[in-house]
Motif scaffolding. Sequence first.
Motif, short mmCIF file in Angstrom:
data_model
loop_
_atom_site.label_atom_id
_atom_site.label_comp_id
_atom_site.label_asym_id
_atom_site.label_seq_id
_atom_site.Cartn_x
_atom_site.Cartn_y
_atom_site.Cartn_z
N SER A 124 0.88 -1.24 0.20
CA SER A 124 0.03 -0.06 -0.05
C SER A 124 0.94 1.15 -0.08
O SER A 124 0.51 2.02 -0.68
N ILE B 148 -6.19 -4.60 -2.89
CA ILE B 148 -7.71 -4.63 -2.30
C ILE B 148 -8.12 -6.46 -2.60
O ILE B 148 -9.01 -6.67 -1.95
N GLU C 36 -7.14 -8.63 -0.02
CA GLU C 36 -7.59 -8.49 1.30
C GLU C 36 -8.68 -9.64 1.55
O GLU C 36 -8.91 -10.08 2.79
N ASP D 41 -7.21 -4.30 6.93
CA ASP D 41 -8.21 -3.32 6.43
C ASP D 41 -7.61 -1.86 6.06
O ASP D 41 -8.21 -1.29 5.28
N TYR D 42 -6.80 -1.49 6.95
CA TYR D 42 -6.17 -0.11 6.63
C TYR D 42 -5.26 -0.23 5.40
O TYR D 42 -5.40 0.81 4.54
N ARG E 182 -5.87 -1.92 2.88
CA ARG E 182 -6.85 -1.82 1.75
C ARG E 182 -7.30 -0.31 1.79
O ARG E 182 -7.62 0.21 0.52
N SER E 183 -7.72 0.18 2.82
CA SER E 183 -8.34 1.61 2.57
C SER E 183 -7.19 2.65 1.98
O SER E 183 -7.64 3.39 1.19
N ARG F 2 -7.29 1.97 -1.64
CA ARG F 2 -8.37 2.69 -2.29
C ARG F 2 -8.32 4.15 -2.44
O ARG F 2 -8.87 4.67 -3.48
N ASN G 278 -6.61 13.46 1.88
CA ASN G 278 -6.80 12.20 1.65
C ASN G 278 -5.22 11.71 2.37
O ASN G 278 -5.27 10.77 2.77
N LYS H 148 -4.61 6.45 9.36
CA LYS H 148 -4.85 5.09 9.34
C LYS H 148 -3.63 4.40 9.69
O LYS H 148 -3.47 3.25 10.45
#
Lengths: 223, 250
Positions: A30, A46, A49, A95-96, A98-99, A102, A185, A192
């Motif tokens: 990421s 993503i 995940e 999860d973070y 992946r966020s 995104r 952003n 995160k």
Amino acid sequence: MIPQIEIELANLKSSIIELANLVLLQLDKSGDALNNADVDLANEVIRYEKRINGLEVNIEKACENILALYNPVANDLRFVLSTLKININLERIGDYARSIARIVKRSEQPFKHDLISMLNINHMYVTCHIMLLTTLEAMENDTGEIALRTIFVKDDILNKIQDDAIQLISRHLQDNPADVDACLNLYVVVRKLERVGDHIKNIAEEIIFHKEARILRHKKHKK
Amino acid sequence: MNQLIAKNINVWYGDNHALQDVSMIIDPFQVTALIGPSGCGKSTFLRLFNRMNDYIENFRMEGEILINDINIYDPVVNTEELRKKVGMVFQKPNPFPSSIYENVAFGMRIQGMNKKSELDEVVETSLKKAVLWDEVKDSLKKPAFSLSGGQQQRLCIARTLAVEPEVILMDEPASALDPISTSKLENLIFELKKSYTIVIVTHNMQQAGRISDKTAFFYMGKLIEYDTTKRMFLKPAHLQTQNYITGRFG
């Protein structure tokens, strides 16, 4: 003859280490996706995940089976209990990652390197990487509290970076109002990564609980 | 009150040094579990408290067992009186070949109590304490062997309670019972500890965890660890204890 419970616990250990390795990779990817505006890599994070979620469920089932079928006690019981919690924390870190992926995917243009650098985001990534690696080594070997204690110090570094971010952003926006979207952003990314640090700290506390039978949650850590 | 003290106990069966320098204080009105692999000396230790080992050939002991500050191995101690104070429940239920009523009344009869109203009262109270009364009150004249294994074991406990002991020793009392009977027996032990000091030998780790306040781990004739059951099962101090309770050996 190896007792069956030992085989089950060894399998559980390798599953949680597999999950931790996967989460570490996701986190690193990421960061690479963010720095290089690499949408393909963001998509990969993503996609992966789902694999993390699947592993998390399998580990929870394995813990449930061991508790129900083998009635573990002492060190074994603490290992299963701590693994249950480490499992949840690792999934959240996933999860973070992946966020953040995104955010990279949604962003219309690459993030400026001077902004990433101003907010110390790469420093946060390196810190998170070292923290997670330390917990991984502690899970694999018999690392004591001393090695894990460095995690609590590093978590403070992440908190400080987040605390400073708002001021840095507000100062930057005064001269560069066009950067507002990027700044917002990237602030989300900072938040995160700060949360990632909290989850790694939780994992370190669980490892100490497993090895030393001490509950460190809600206590001020010795550093 | 009812404190059991073992001081520097050494036991030999011939050349076999079965217990080696064991010292332990057993608290009153608590359940103390003795655990350890077969042959570790836990049953030998249990039987010291009512001198049941005296019947074993080549048994020899050094040290002191004190109950209420009296050394029960003192020659002046009357073993029959001692066994009234320190009752015992065995692995296999061992009712006498007589009625349910007579099994419970037996101890009182040999003490000379023959008045029916008094015996009735003792039988009823003891069966109630052993949580068996409701199941047998209409069939007291039936043979004890007509009862299930779990009921027979509770009958043996009622028989022990009838002579008003202070201490109850239990040698794997649930090992021959099904899970429902085991659960009833465990609930009973929980109730009994309010009035009696209980020492129990068990091979069932979960049972030791469920019912006892303190646990002692024996290995090869030595007392390795003795602590609160919670601590023993969460964080034992000795690796040998951990290996045993987690099933790594034994």
